[in-house]
Motif scaffolding. Structure first.
Motif, PDB file in Angstrom:
ATOM      1  N   GLU A   1       0.815  -1.219   0.000  1.00 47.36           N
ATOM      2  CA  GLU A   1       0.000   0.000   0.000  1.00 47.36           C
ATOM      3  C   GLU A   1       0.848   1.268   0.000  1.00 47.36           C
TER       4      GLU A   1
ATOM      5  N   ASP B   1       1.520   3.409  -2.504  1.00 48.50           N
ATOM      6  CA  ASP B   1       1.287   3.850  -3.879  1.00 48.50           C
ATOM      7  C   ASP B   1       2.310   4.881  -4.307  1.00 48.50           C
TER       8      ASP B   1
ATOM      9  N   ASP C   1     -14.916 -11.218  -4.267  1.00 51.68           N
ATOM     10  CA  ASP C   1     -14.091 -10.393  -3.372  1.00 51.68           C
ATOM     11  C   ASP C   1     -12.608 -10.746  -3.474  1.00 51.68           C
TER      12      ASP C   1
ATOM     13  N   PHE D   1     -10.528 -10.450  -5.964  1.00 50.62           N
ATOM     14  CA  PHE D   1      -9.669  -9.680  -6.874  1.00 50.62           C
ATOM     15  C   PHE D   1     -10.002  -8.200  -6.804  1.00 50.62           C
ATOM     16  N   ALA D   2      -9.052  -7.403  -7.273  1.00 57.74           N
ATOM     17  CA  ALA D   2      -9.312  -5.977  -7.452  1.00 57.74           C
ATOM     18  C   ALA D   2      -9.670  -5.759  -8.916  1.00 57.74           C
ATOM     19  N   ASP D   3     -10.302  -4.627  -9.214  1.00 54.82           N
ATOM     20  CA  ASP D   3     -10.795  -4.406 -10.565  1.00 54.82           C
ATOM     21  C   ASP D   3      -9.701  -4.151 -11.595  1.00 54.82           C
TER      22      ASP D   3
ATOM     23  N   GLY E   1      -4.146  -4.091  -9.380  1.00 58.13           N
ATOM     24  CA  GLY E   1      -4.758  -3.580  -8.154  1.00 58.13           C
ATOM     25  C   GLY E   1      -4.276  -4.362  -6.945  1.00 58.13           C
ATOM     26  N   ASP E   2      -4.852  -4.050  -5.807  1.00 59.55           N
ATOM     27  CA  ASP E   2      -4.453  -4.701  -4.560  1.00 59.55           C
ATOM     28  C   ASP E   2      -5.277  -5.979  -4.411  1.00 59.55           C
ATOM     29  N   HIS E   3      -4.780  -7.083  -4.963  1.00 57.91           N
ATOM     30  CA  HIS E   3      -5.580  -8.302  -5.035  1.00 57.91           C
ATOM     31  C   HIS E   3      -5.536  -9.122  -3.751  1.00 57.91           C
TER      32      HIS E   3
ATOM     33  N   ARG F   1     -11.397 -11.859 -14.749  1.00 60.54           N
ATOM     34  CA  ARG F   1     -11.854 -11.766 -13.357  1.00 60.54           C
ATOM     35  C   ARG F   1     -13.055 -12.669 -13.106  1.00 60.54           C
TER      36      ARG F   1
END
Lengths: 449, 438, 559
Positions: B55, B57, B361, B363-365, B369-371, C512
């Motif tokens: 985190e 960034d 929930d 995965f991140a989009d 991202g923060d998976h 995904r």
């Protein structure tokens, strides 16, 4: 089938002979299906589901490392299969460069049935695209059916050995058949293992609960009966009843040459002869790691005879079996021999069965013998592969690393379970090569030395 | 009770081998069980310790990983073994690899060019990559090959410059000398360089034969234009990399380095060889080729202990008994963590793997991202023993090491090999100590 | 910037490219604008079924008859885009007999060749079918590649003098309340620029006539024109399997319902679908239940689907239309027929026609009808030739010969390339030397990727739809960067990396929806490769401030 099915967890029993039932081998939901209407092969496309493209198989392929024409197992297996449609029948001819060492199987982190894909594709290629009158086909057929040749040769072993060692005959072999003249043909024994077995009157020990059926294969029968004899004496010394049923070649050289029909016939006879014994409580023992590999893995992958699964689940390599059922390490700790140093090479097919380390571990605990592992390279001969004129050079290139490692050890003799690896080891270094069974017999069987 | 050892390690990657090595060096009998090849051959061969804080960034890369470790979240495996644990593990590693790796002269991270044209922070790098560091101001020529499609040297060179590296970077794409097929594997090139095979080279209207190293140098020379160092994709020999590099340096009159690549990774293969050799030397017994599928309870010390693990082999189950066990089967990629549409599990011991019940929930989009999936794995106590749903130890004699541990995203942090080494050494030593104490 | 043209076609899907080709072949000066790349809308999000008409043989016989007619035409003119798989309508034990009989009767009434297969025959044809098959009807369903078909239409249009502009969004219509006289276009920042316009630039295109072929987006263009077009967008999910479990289109033979079809498409099988009305064709929920429903329902037909690997899911939006007076409440009741809305008749607005509804299989027929209409308006008397003249790539039945060896390609690679390139295979494959495979999963070589770049510039998604590169097992993890490398040095380094990021994100978006089992392992591997190995996730080149290189290990010189 994919590894989506978790291996069945044997219930809470500690029985190492837990049999996997017929049903779980060919799951009822998915029956074998035909890719090509005229054949009986599995549709292997779903096997590509497991491939996540990591290329580990390619880095483990001894052929891809030295052969410019071989694209490697990832292409040859999951990629080629996935690209198929029902009507597509062309198989890339490079599949004939695969030596069937099966190292791709043991490397794949994702359980892709690589060697099954190779074997099937090779079968298709030979069936549909190879000229049945070509020199290559005839030569492969002869090599694949070594047993037939050996049976003839061993009738008159001295004459055959003389002829085969004759440079004129070798030149003819190379010119006419494409069998390399660089190699010494293996000598046929004066007395085959089976002849010896008949002469001694079969089993010397009878037992209700410790019984094994010996799959000797062609090589220990016709060429190195000493290995077979060592196996029999060793097992009998532990109180096992040993029987030697009628048998055919395990099929290993046939798979490697895409001669699936020949392999199928041989497998049918073997499964029939051995599955009955399994029901009577016999386990199957092989002294050649390619033979045990074949019965264990290739039969269930390629054929669907009744009893195939139980034969596979009850087949063991000789040392593996003793180690599981006897306190072999303790026995060896109390024994000694005068055998000296060995450069040990684990055959690819031993590696695939998870047996690569056992010989060295066992000999480690034995006074008067020491085995040094020469690493995980492939010997390069891969059965009949290294006998082919056009493959000889590739075979020796693959073997170079092993020869080098053998020379680096203190040993003056080699050791391996596989007869063709032994040929290659001897051919490349001039060392005499022993089978671990022979050393163990020397150590543990009274009066054997 | 056919097969019995003091410590059995399940898994043959960096974590498994390190655990086995560490335990064996404590003088106990160790067996390493592995099913298939590990992910080592897919990894670059660099030993990352910590390149970025989670985190963070836009922050980083970290120049001193050791300084940053205390700032990691509590659940991070580094917090379990502590900074000292990481240092000890690196010392073990440095001893094993000797001069095959560099970077042990400083606590600082090195920035190594990647085949994607970026640089990445790492703590130990193969000797073959040493001349390629981004903090070195010597001008560099990157050389790619037409058929080695993973590395586009001119594009990578331009991208390095856009990252502001303190040296001039140029790239050239050449044809690998000799008559190789377009789908020749990089192991084929490496093997040719090892053996210094003779290859046919087209001259002006004639063909000659040259040893491949010399032929390669000749092909690079027209592009050299004074560059002080030359980088190639990592295929400069599998077994004799130093010799191959020295030959090229002598021919070119410039330093030569390798750019680490993705799978199949030759530096990864070399590292595997080094670790395997060290394990064998320490007396570790290897049993490979079949999967461990479950276990038997009721060990010597008590009913809650694991008595044996069972290896599945064509329908038969073969037990391997031991006092202590180490789980080092890898994460999602190494298949030590398994999943289906309903959930995530550890397949051998069924250790608890914390995860949301809704796979949407996981995965991140965004692709980077923060998976949550990147942190899937088992949670442990201070002794690396996996914890169950209630936070109690699953088995008193089971420890976990490497990517099977949750709570860290090794890809984002650049901490993969470091976590495997640190937890591997800690789990191996702890298991061995337990054996000697009992 | 301004340009003029006779006819401006808005929308680069099957209908729009079909119209552009048709008009251009009649000698009309056409410009086509599309806001994304070709097939960006509904066309690129279909399940790849070339209807025999069997699906509509009970519920909508007019559509069924059109389908079988066009099915035959497309086999003729677009051989390299069509695979003649055949299809089965499968009745399971317990499915109503009456419906099966009705289906059979309906097919015969509509002139669709239909043959009844026993359970055994059906399973012999498709061995992975469930043992619960009672019987099946065999029909000439096929699989079609909508991407290649649209690209071929666009290329043909260009060959006849048309201008095709992708990444060119209509931001306003020109004209007034009485007449539309063209449109204002914004050239997007999306890569893929051709010679016209720079990104962010606007352009006025003046036209004698404008055709709104934007399907589900037709209402938006309508709004700009001040007319009301009642499109009822309906979404449907498609789940993509990693490999082909079947080589025949498998339909469940029962009255309409969700999850009743499996289409073998190229190297994959596509499961479909759902039918849910949505407000906005670009912004609707993509939900887990839809994916699960496909697998759970269709594994009753093909059990192995329950265990098989899916690689992604995608959603398409049907541009359904019904005259406002019908008022169906359930989207499944809305006709699949198409409507030509002449805004002069309808709204007293000259110079604009919209085409809505319809389906991919009959795109050419729709294009013919609207082109006839436009030609009437323009006073052009030429007739349609699109049903007779093969599309580029399908001019001659290209036969795969062993001579493919001359390209140095392995036979499956050569075969796949030929299946994709059709009659252009020779020309394309011999254009690059050496020609390694860049995408291993789909067997796409460098020559094919470069050929696609020549057509579509830096938009790697446009390269993807032309070649299938990055559409296999690994979903681009192993080849996205190889594709991006081919852009350089023709395009500069920032463009190449931007294109790479676009493609990588696009692949992730669909992947995904398949994140479990093998595909989650794959995602983990891709993520590790691009983040841990390449450091693309924290690429220093993307940072605001430069790295202090001096603070890092600079190595030990002289060792």
């Amino acid at each position: 089938m994919s590894d989506a099915e978790q291996p069945t967890n044997p219930n809470d029993s500690n029985d190492v002979n837990e049999v996997r039932h017929e049903e779980t081998v060919s799951d009822d939901e998915f029956e074998p299906v035909q890719v090509f209407p005229e054949s009986e092969d599995m549709d292997l496309r779903p096997g590509s589901d497991d491939c996540y493209k990591c290329s580990t198989c390619d880095t483990n392929c001894p052929v891809a490392e030295v052969d410019d024409d071989f694209p490697g197992p990832k292409f040859q297996g999951p990629e080629q299969w996935r690209l198929k449609r029902k009507e597509d029948t062309d198989i890339d001819d490079s599949v004939m460069s695969c030596s069937n060492c099966m190292r791709c199987d043991s490397s794949c982190p994702s359980d892709v049935p690589l060697s099954q894909m190779h074997n099937t594709a090779r079968g298709e290629y030979v069936e549909n695209q190879m000229d049945k009158l070509s020199r290559e086909y005839v030569r492969n057929r002869i090599l694949a059916n070594y047993r037939t040749m050996a049976e003839l040769g061993s009738k008159v072993p001295r004459l055959t050995n003389f002829l085969m060692g004759n440079s004129l005959v070798q030149a003819v072999n190379e010119k006419v058949l494409g069998i390399t003249s660089e190699r010494e043909f293996p000598e046929f024994a004066e007395e085959t293992f089976r002849e010896w077995w008949e002469k001694r009157g079969g089993p010397q020990v009878r037992s209700e609960d410790k019984r094994v059926a010996y799959f000797h294969g062609c090589y220990s029968n016709y060429n190195t009966p000493a290995v077979g004899k060592a196996m029999v004496r060793l097992f009998e010394s532990f109180g096992y009843e040993v029987v030697v049923p009628k048998q055919r070649c395990s099929g290993t050289p046939m798979f490697a040459n895409g001669m699936l029909d020949d392999a199928k016939r041989a497998a049918g006879i073997n499964v029939e002869n051995f599955s009955g014994l399994v029901e009577e409580g016999y386990d199957i023992i092989a002294s050649c790691t390619s033979c045990s590999m074949s019965l264990r893995q290739e039969y269930p992958e390629l054929f669907s005879y009744d009893g195939t699964a139980s034969v596979a689940a009850h087949t063991y390599e000789a040392l593996e079996y003793l180690r599981l059922h006897e306190d072999l390490e303790a026995e060896l700790a109390d024994a000694e021999v005068d055998a000296g140093e060995f450069a040990y090479h684990a055959p690819c097919h031993a590696r695939n069965q998870g047996l690569a380390g056992q010989a060295v571990e066992l000999i480690d605990g034995l006074d008067g013998a020491n085995a040094e592992d020469v690493g995980d390279s492939c010997s390069g001969i891969s059965g009949t592969y290294g006998w082919k004129d056009e493959k000889y050079e590739t075979s020796m290139k693959i073997g170079a690393e092993m020869f080098e490692h053998m020379e680096e050890t203190d040993a003056e003799a080699g050791m391996t379970e596989c007869p063709t690896c032994a040929m290659q080891m001897e051919h490349g270094t001039g060392y005499e090569i022993r089978h671990p069974l022979e050393v163990l017999e020397e150590a543990l069987v009274e009066g054997s030395h | 009770m056919a097969i019995e050892d003091d410590v059995t390690v399940v898994g043959g990657g960096i974590a498994g081998m390190t655990a086995a090595l560490a335990a064996a060096r404590e003088g106990v009998d160790v067996r390493l069980l592995s099913h298939k090849d590990s992910t080592l051959k897919s990894a670059s061969g660099l030993v990352d310790v910590l390149g970025y804080l989670p985190e963070s960034d836009g922050e980083g890369p970290l120049s001193d990983p050791f300084e940053a470790i205390p700032q990691l979240p509590d659940a991070h495996p580094y917090r379990t073994v502590g900074v000292e644990g990481v240092r000890e593990a690196l010392a073990v590693f440095d001893g094993v690899v000797g001069d095959r790796y560099r970077g042990d002269h400083t606590d600082r991270n090195a920035l190594v060019p990647t085949h994607g044209g970026a640089v990445k922070p790492t703590a130990r790098y193969p000797a073959s990559a040493a001349a390629g560091l981004a903090s070195d101001d010597r001008s560099a020529l990157l050389v790619g090959f037409e058929t080695v499609t993973d590395f586009d040297a001119p594009l990578a060179a331009d991208h390095l410059e856009s990252a502001g590296v303190p040296f001039a970077a140029r790239g050239a794409t050449i044809s690998f000398p000799g008559d190789f097929r377009v789908d020749a594997k990089i192991t084929r090139f490496a093997d040719a360089l090892d053996a210094d095979e003779r290859v046919a080279v087209q001259g002006d209207g004639y063909t000659t034969e040259l040893p491949v190293r010399e032929a390669l140098a000749e092909a690079v020379k027209p592009h050299l234009r004074g560059a002080e160092r030359v980088g190639f994709p990592a295929l400069l020999g599998q077994h004799r990399p130093d010799e191959v590099r020295e030959s090229l340096e002598a021919e070119l009159g410039a330093a030569v380095f390798e750019v680490p690549m993705g799978p199949p990774s030759i530096p990864g293969m070399r590292l595997e060889g080094a670790l395997t050799g060290a394990c064998r030397e320490a007396g570790v017994r290897f049993t490979t080729g079949n999967p461990v599928v479950d276990y038997e309870e009721g060990g010597r010390a008590g009913s809650e202990d694991i008595a044996a693990v069972r290896v599945e082999r064509n329908g038969a189950a073969i037990p391997f008994h031991a006092d202590q066990f180490v789980l080092a089967t890898g994460g999602l990629v190494g298949k030590g963590i398994d999943s289906d549409r309903e959930g995530v599990a550890e397949p051998i011991f069924d250790c608890h793997v914390p995860h949301s019940g809704d796979r949407y929930d996981w995965f991140a989009d965004a692709a980077f991202g923060d998976h949550p999936f990147a942190r899937f794995g088992v949670e442990t106590d201070d002794d690396l023993r996996p914890l169950d749903r209630r936070g109690d130890v699953e088995f008193p004699n089971l420890r976990a090491a490497g990517a099977v541990l949750g709570g860290h995203d090794f890809a984002a942090e650049k901490s993969g090999a470091g976590v495997s080494l640190a937890t591997g050494v800690a789990a191996g030593r702890s298991a061995a100590k337990e054996v000697s104490d009992s | 910037m301004t340009a003029t043209t006779d006819v401006l076609v808005v929308g680069g899907g099957s209908t729009g490219t079909g119209i552009a080709r048709d008009l251009a072949m009649r000698g009309v000066d056409v410009t086509l604008v599309e806001k994304g790349n070709l097939t960006h809308g509904t066309t690129g999000r279909m399940h790849g079924l070339l209807h025999s008409g069997g699906r509509y043989a009970v519920s909508d016989q007019a559509s069924a008859e059109e389908c079988i007619e066009e099915n035959r035409v497309l086999r003729d003119i677009a051989g390299h885009c069509v695979e003649e798989t055949g299809g089965q309508f499968v009745q399971l034990e317990g499915d109503p007999d009456e419906y099966f009989e009705e289906k059979l009767e309906g097919c015969r009434e509509c002139g669709i060749p239909a043959e009844v297969l026993s359970a055994e025959e059906a399973r012999e044809e498709e061995p992975y079918l469930t043992k619960d098959v009672k019987r099946a009807i065999r029909v000439p369903d096929g699989a079609v590649d909508p991407f290649r078909l649209c690209v071929a239409n666009a290329v043909s249009a260009e060959n006849h003098g048309a201008r095709v502009e992708t990444h060119a969004e209509v931001i306003d219509l020109l004209g007034d309340d009485e007449r539309i006289t063209g449109a204002e276009i914004r050239h997007e920042t999306g890569p893929g620029k051709r010679s016209h316009g720079k990104s962010g630039e606007t352009e006025e295109i003046r036209a004698e006539y404008v055709v709104n072929a934007t399907g589900a987006w037709a209402g938006r263009i309508g709004e700009m024109a001040g007319v009301d077009i009642e499109v009822r967008p309906s979404k449907g999910v498609m789940v993509v399997m990693n490999c082909r479990q079947v080589d025949t289109v498998i339909n469940r033979c029962r009255p309409k319902g969700d999850a009743d079809i499996v289409v073998p498409h190229e190297t994959t099988a596509i499961l479909g679908t759902t039918d849910e009305e949505v407000e906005d064709p670009e912004d609707y929920p993509e939900e887990r239940w839809e994916v699960d429903l496909m697998i759970d329902e269709l594994k009753r037909l093909v059990p192995i689907l329950g265990e098989a690997r899916t690689v992604r899911s995608f959603w398409g939006v049907r541009p359904l239309y019904e005259p406002p007076e019908v008022g169906s409440s359930d989207p499944t009741d809305i006709t699949r027929d198409y409507f030509l809305l002449d805004h002069e008749e309808r709204d007293d607005l000259h110079g604009l026609t919209s085409i809505v509804g319809g389906k991919f299989t009959t795109y050419r027929m729709m294009a013919e009808e609207i082109s006839d209409h436009v030609c009437d308006q323009l006073g052009v008397s030429a007739t349609c030739r699109t049903a007779e003249v093969p599309l580029p790539g399908s001019e001659d039945e290209s036969v795969l010969d062993a001579g493919m060896d001359r390209f140095g390609l392995r036979s499956p690679v050569a075969r796949r390339s030929t299946q994709r390139l059709g009659s252009r295979a020779d020309e394309v494959l011999s254009s690059v030397e050496p020609n390694p495979v860049l995408c291993d999963c789909e067997a796409v070589t460098r020559a094919e990727v470069r050929d696609a770049i020549d057509q579509s510039g830096t938009d790697l998604n446009a390269v993807r739809i032309r070649t299938r590169a990055s559409m296999g097992n690994c979903q681009g993890g192993f080849c996205c960067h190889r594709m991006a490398s081919e852009l350089h040095p023709e395009f500069d380094e920032p463009q190449a990396y931007a294109a790479l990021d676009d493609l990588f994100e696009e692949r992730w978006k669909g992947e995904r929806h398949a994140l479990w089992g093998e595909q989650l392992s794959q995602a983990g591997l891709n993520y590790a490769l691009h983040s841990a190995t390449m450091n693309r996730d924290r690429d220093p080149a993307d940072r605001e401030e430069a790295i202090a290189f001096g603070e890092f290990d600079g190595g030990q010189r002289g060792d």
